[in-house]
Structure formats: structure tokens, C-alpha cells
Enzyme design. Structure first.
Site, PDB file in Angstrom:
ATOM      1  N   GLY A   2       1.888  40.717  52.314  1.00  0.00           N
ATOM      2  CA  GLY A   2       1.923  39.317  51.880  1.00  0.00           C
ATOM      3  C   GLY A   2       1.591  38.415  53.060  1.00  0.00           C
ATOM      4  O   GLY A   2       1.998  38.694  54.186  1.00  0.00           O
ATOM      5  N   ALA A  49      -4.662  34.136  68.714  1.00  0.00           N
ATOM      6  CA  ALA A  49      -4.179  34.638  70.005  1.00  0.00           C
ATOM      7  C   ALA A  49      -4.806  36.002  70.330  1.00  0.00           C
ATOM      8  O   ALA A  49      -5.195  36.255  71.472  1.00  0.00           O
ATOM      9  CB  ALA A  49      -2.649  34.737  69.974  1.00  0.00           C
ATOM     10  N   ARG A  71      -8.503  35.429  71.329  1.00  0.00           N
ATOM     11  CA  ARG A  71      -8.700  34.812  72.648  1.00  0.00           C
ATOM     12  C   ARG A  71      -8.207  35.727  73.766  1.00  0.00           C
ATOM     13  O   ARG A  71      -8.819  35.774  74.830  1.00  0.00           O
ATOM     14  CB  ARG A  71      -8.032  33.451  72.674  1.00  0.00           C
ATOM     15  CG  ARG A  71      -8.749  32.525  71.686  1.00  0.00           C
ATOM     16  CD  ARG A  71      -8.725  31.090  72.065  1.00  0.00           C
ATOM     17  NE  ARG A  71      -9.619  30.339  71.198  1.00  0.00           N
ATOM     18  CZ  ARG A  71      -9.454  29.050  70.889  1.00  0.00           C
ATOM     19  NH1 ARG A  71      -8.438  28.396  71.390  1.00  0.00           N
ATOM     20  NH2 ARG A  71     -10.321  28.434  70.117  1.00  0.00           N
ATOM     21  N   ASP A  93      10.103  37.805  54.804  1.00  0.00           N
ATOM     22  CA  ASP A  93      11.363  38.445  54.403  1.00  0.00           C
ATOM     23  C   ASP A  93      12.296  38.757  55.586  1.00  0.00           C
ATOM     24  O   ASP A  93      13.489  38.980  55.390  1.00  0.00           O
ATOM     25  CB  ASP A  93      11.074  39.758  53.660  1.00  0.00           C
ATOM     26  CG  ASP A  93      10.212  39.544  52.439  1.00  0.00           C
ATOM     27  OD1 ASP A  93      10.199  38.415  51.913  1.00  0.00           O
ATOM     28  OD2 ASP A  93       9.548  40.501  52.005  1.00  0.00           O
ATOM     29  N   MET A 107      12.716  33.907  48.056  1.00  0.00           N
ATOM     30  CA  MET A 107      12.082  35.225  48.233  1.00  0.00           C
ATOM     31  C   MET A 107      12.838  36.076  49.239  1.00  0.00           C
ATOM     32  O   MET A 107      13.833  35.650  49.817  1.00  0.00           O
ATOM     33  CB  MET A 107      10.635  35.032  48.682  1.00  0.00           C
ATOM     34  CG  MET A 107       9.681  34.834  47.535  1.00  0.00           C
ATOM     35  SD  MET A 107       7.977  34.901  48.118  1.00  0.00           S
ATOM     36  CE  MET A 107       7.143  35.158  46.559  1.00  0.00           C
ATOM     37  N   HIS A 122      28.454  19.012  42.649  1.00  0.00           N
ATOM     38  CA  HIS A 122      27.375  19.973  42.397  1.00  0.00           C
ATOM     39  C   HIS A 122      27.868  21.340  42.868  1.00  0.00           C
ATOM     40  O   HIS A 122      28.860  21.431  43.616  1.00  0.00           O
ATOM     41  CB  HIS A 122      26.109  19.596  43.173  1.00  0.00           C
ATOM     42  CG  HIS A 122      26.349  19.476  44.645  1.00  0.00           C
ATOM     43  ND1 HIS A 122      26.381  18.258  45.292  1.00  0.00           N
ATOM     44  CD2 HIS A 122      26.620  20.408  45.587  1.00  0.00           C
ATOM     45  CE1 HIS A 122      26.639  18.456  46.570  1.00  0.00           C
ATOM     46  NE2 HIS A 122      26.804  19.752  46.784  1.00  0.00           N
ATOM     47  N   GLU A 152      15.989  37.000  45.880  1.00  0.00           N
ATOM     48  CA  GLU A 152      15.275  37.603  44.739  1.00  0.00           C
ATOM     49  C   GLU A 152      15.697  39.051  44.486  1.00  0.00           C
ATOM     50  O   GLU A 152      15.590  39.527  43.364  1.00  0.00           O
ATOM     51  CB  GLU A 152      13.756  37.513  44.917  1.00  0.00           C
ATOM     52  CG  GLU A 152      13.191  38.450  45.955  1.00  0.00           C
ATOM     53  CD  GLU A 152      11.654  38.483  45.979  1.00  0.00           C
ATOM     54  OE1 GLU A 152      11.019  38.266  44.940  1.00  0.00           O
ATOM     55  OE2 GLU A 152      11.111  38.738  47.068  1.00  0.00           O
TER      56      GLU A 152
HETATM   57  O1  F6P Z   1       6.926  40.294  51.447  1.00  0.00           O
HETATM   58  C1  F6P Z   1       6.781  38.958  51.172  1.00  0.00           C
HETATM   59  C2  F6P Z   1       6.951  38.724  49.690  1.00  0.00           C
HETATM   60  O2  F6P Z   1       6.627  37.376  49.455  1.00  0.00           O
HETATM   61  C3  F6P Z   1       8.324  39.073  49.114  1.00  0.00           C
HETATM   62  O3  F6P Z   1       9.287  38.101  49.428  1.00  0.00           O
HETATM   63  C4  F6P Z   1       7.994  39.200  47.649  1.00  0.00           C
HETATM   64  O4  F6P Z   1       8.922  40.050  47.000  1.00  0.00           O
HETATM   65  C5  F6P Z   1       6.638  39.829  47.679  1.00  0.00           C
HETATM   66  O5  F6P Z   1       6.063  39.514  48.935  1.00  0.00           O
HETATM   67  C6  F6P Z   1       5.678  39.365  46.621  1.00  0.00           C
HETATM   68  O6  F6P Z   1       4.500  40.076  46.780  1.00  0.00           O
HETATM   69  P1  F6P Z   1       3.124  39.821  46.026  1.00  0.00           P
HETATM   70  O7  F6P Z   1       2.293  38.922  46.892  1.00  0.00           O
HETATM   71  O8  F6P Z   1       2.512  41.183  45.938  1.00  0.00           O
HETATM   72  O9  F6P Z   1       3.439  39.221  44.700  1.00  0.00           O
END
Ligand code: F6P
Length: 321
Positions: free
Chosen positions: A11, A22, A25, A127, A169, A215, A222
């Protein structure tokens, strides 16, 4: 080494471009050419590489995403495919590779190292789920984004006396949840590392109502027991003092301009990785430990620490009341 390549895998994360800049360069500073591989390991499989120049990477530090794309490749799981990738790189005169990415990327890099292609990893994943490094590229920006969103959600939750469930996430890690939850004064933070039952959530809500809270913010990772939709339904099905609403922050956390911290971290890690590769190191990852870059063997990374470690749990217990 006179010619190396760089790719961004998994991701995307804010700061990847600063790392690409970086690497480019630093390599050129030391007299080596740099080729960018498009779209992670799939660019190796499909032979899509392109030379990166110092001027070509100008003005990308502040941009989110990755200028050479990012991604995961199913085909790369196949040994024969990886052997093909190594001979392709060698055929192009490329003597070493820098992989910017998360856990899957680490495994891919280790496989290339085993096949004799010198490889160094720069840890990048919002993450923060890679053992051995205190922080990865992109984490700080993702937390800042979550914090800004949760602050806004608290405003409206407070006006309407609602429970607001905010799903952040993290895949199987609760790091973003813990840090954004502490930074926003969330009433509850629910992570995969420390599961809680509905009874406990309802009890905390009851106490919140009793203490006059207007609140009740739940930051939900996730990877925790329920998705936000389901938890909101459970809250509304029980006699709780707050009506529930939920928001899933999702990919908003992956995009955007990197924070100052991520830009500097990515720049330091990119230079450290390139110098390690040019020095003949392979099968290593650049880790951020005690405020500096260190090299750790990819095959022997220390276990991931629980984001609640240290005094955080107690701090939250005291301040969320
Ligand atoms: O690893 C980063 C992340 O955004 C996680 O937090 C999430 O579970 C996953 O990638 C989502 O992945 P994709 O881009 O394959 O939907």
C-alpha cells in the site's frame, strides 16, 4: 555498484516520494545510476523500468502517493517468476535493489536476496506493523490525518450527544488507533491486540453518561473484533445513553502531503539504504531506533511491540474519564 533500482511495494504511504528522491540523489551523489521500477514487484515481472534523474525527482518531496506507483504482485509469489526477475535485472546491468514497502515487501526483498540480488528495504506502511523499527514511513502523516478527522467528528458528536465510532486503518495493528485515540482524548480505543467485550463498552458508555459527557468517541482499529457498522448496530440495539453513528476513515489516511516528520524520516532512511546497498550490504532493512537509522537483518527482525506498551494504557485510563 554503478546501477541500482528502486521500487515502492504494498500500500502506498505518505513519504514514499521523499524516499524515492533520497535514494535517487544519494545514488547519483555516489556515482551510481538509478532506475525506478513501476508499480512495485509487478514492474519487475513486466519489465517496466525507467531511469530516474536528480532533476526528475525534483519537487516530489511534498507529494503523497508514489511517482513510480506502488502495488502488490500475485505472480511474484512464484519462484520461477522471481528467478526471471533477477535475470531481467542482471540483463539490464542492475546490481542492487531498494524496496520501499511493508511486510509483504520485506518477504519479496528477502527472496530476491536469497537469489543473489543485493536488496535493502526501507520500511514504509501507515500500519506501523514491522518489527524492529520504532516507526515506518507514512505513520505520522496517517495519524495526523486521523486526528484531524476525529476532532471534527467530536464536534458534531458533542452537539448531538452521540457515540461516534471512527474506524481507522491498520490491518492487524492497532497503532494508528491507539495514537490517534490518545491524541484526540477518545473515550475508548479498541484494537486487535487488546480485544474488549460489548459489556465493557456499554459499561464505559454508562459511566460516560453518568459523568456528564456529551459525546462518546470510540476509535476502532480495522482489525478489531467488529467493523464499525456492526459495532454501531450493537450499541443502538442495547439501552445505551448515546445513539451511535459511525465513520470509516479508510484510504483518506493513505493519501495527502507527508508531514515534516515523514519527509525527514524518509529522506534519512533513503540515504541510509542507498549507502548500505552501495557498501555491499544485502538482506537488511533500515530501522529507526533511538532517533537514528540502523541496519537489521530482514530474516531476524525483532517481534512487533504492542502499541499499548509503556505507560500509554495507564495514561489513557486516567485521562479518558
Ligand atoms: O497496509 C496499509 C493498508 O492501508 C492497511 O491499513 C489496509 O488494511 C490495507 O492496506 C488495504 O489494502 P488495499 O490497498 O489492498 O486495499
Amino acid at each position: 555498484m554503478k546501477k541500482i533500482a528502486v521500487l515502492a511495494s504494498g500500500g502506498d504511504a505518505p513519504g514514499m516520494n521523499a524516499a524515492i528522491r533520497a535514494v535517487t540523489r544519494a545514488a547519483r551523489f555516489h556515482g551510481a545510476g538509478v532506475w525506478g521500477v513501476w508499480d512495485g514487484f509487478s514492474g519487475l515481472v513486466d519489465h517496466r523500468i525507467e531511469e530516474l534523474t536528480s532533476r526528475g525527482v525534483a519537487g516530489i518531496m511534498q507529494r503523497g502517493g508514489s511517482i513510480i506507483g506502488a502495488g502488490r504482485s500475485e505472480e511474484f509469489f512464484d519462484e520461477a517468476c522471481r528467478v526471471g526477475c533477477v535475470s531481467y535485472l542482471r540483463g539490464e546491468g542492475i546490481e542492487g535493489l531498494i524496496v520501499i514497502g511493508g511486510n509483504g515487501s520485506l518477504q519479496g526483498a528477502a527472496k530476491l536476496h536469497e537469489l543473489g540480488m543485493p536488496t535493502v528495504v526501507v520500511p514504509s506502511s501507515i500500519d506501523n506493523d514491522i518489527g524492529g523499527t520504532e516507526i515506518c514511513i507514512g505513520v505520522d502523516t496517517a495519524i495526523n490525518t486521523a486526528v484531524e478527522a476525529i476532532d471534527r467528528l467530536r464536534d458534531t458528536a458533542s452537539s448531538h450527544q452521540r457515540a461516534m465510532i471512527v474506524e481507522v486503518m491498520g490491518r492487524n495493528s492497532g497503532y494508528i488507533a491507539v495514537m490517534s485515540g490518545i491524541a484526540t482524548g477518545a473515550e475508548m480505543i479498541i484494537t486487535p491486540e487488546r480485544p474488549v467485550g460489548l459489556d465493557e463498552i456499554f459499561e464505559q458508555m454508562r459511566l460516560g453518561g453518568e459523568h456528564g459527557k456529551r459525546h462518546f468517541i470510540i476509535v476502532l482499529a480495522e482489525g478489531a473484533t467488529w467493523p464499525a457498522t456492526e459495532l454501531a448496530r450493537q450499541v443502538d440495539d442495547a439501552p445505551n445513553p448515546f445513539d451511535a453513528r459511525y465513520t470509516v476513515l479508510g484510504y483518506i489516511q493513505r493519501g495527502g502531503s507527508p508531514s515534516r516528520f515523514d519527509r525527514i524520516l524518509a529522506t534519512r532512511m533513503g540515504v541510509a539504504a542507498t549507502e548500505a546497498l552501495l557498501d555491499g550490504r544485502s538482506g537488511v532493512m533500515v530501522a529507526w531506533r533511538n532517533n537514528r537509522c540502523e541496519l537489521l537483518d530482514v530474516d531476524d527482525l525483532p517481534p512487533l511491540s504492542d502499541p499499548w506498551d509503556g505507560s500509554l494504557e495507564r495514561v489513557h485510563e486516567i485521562t479518558a474519564t
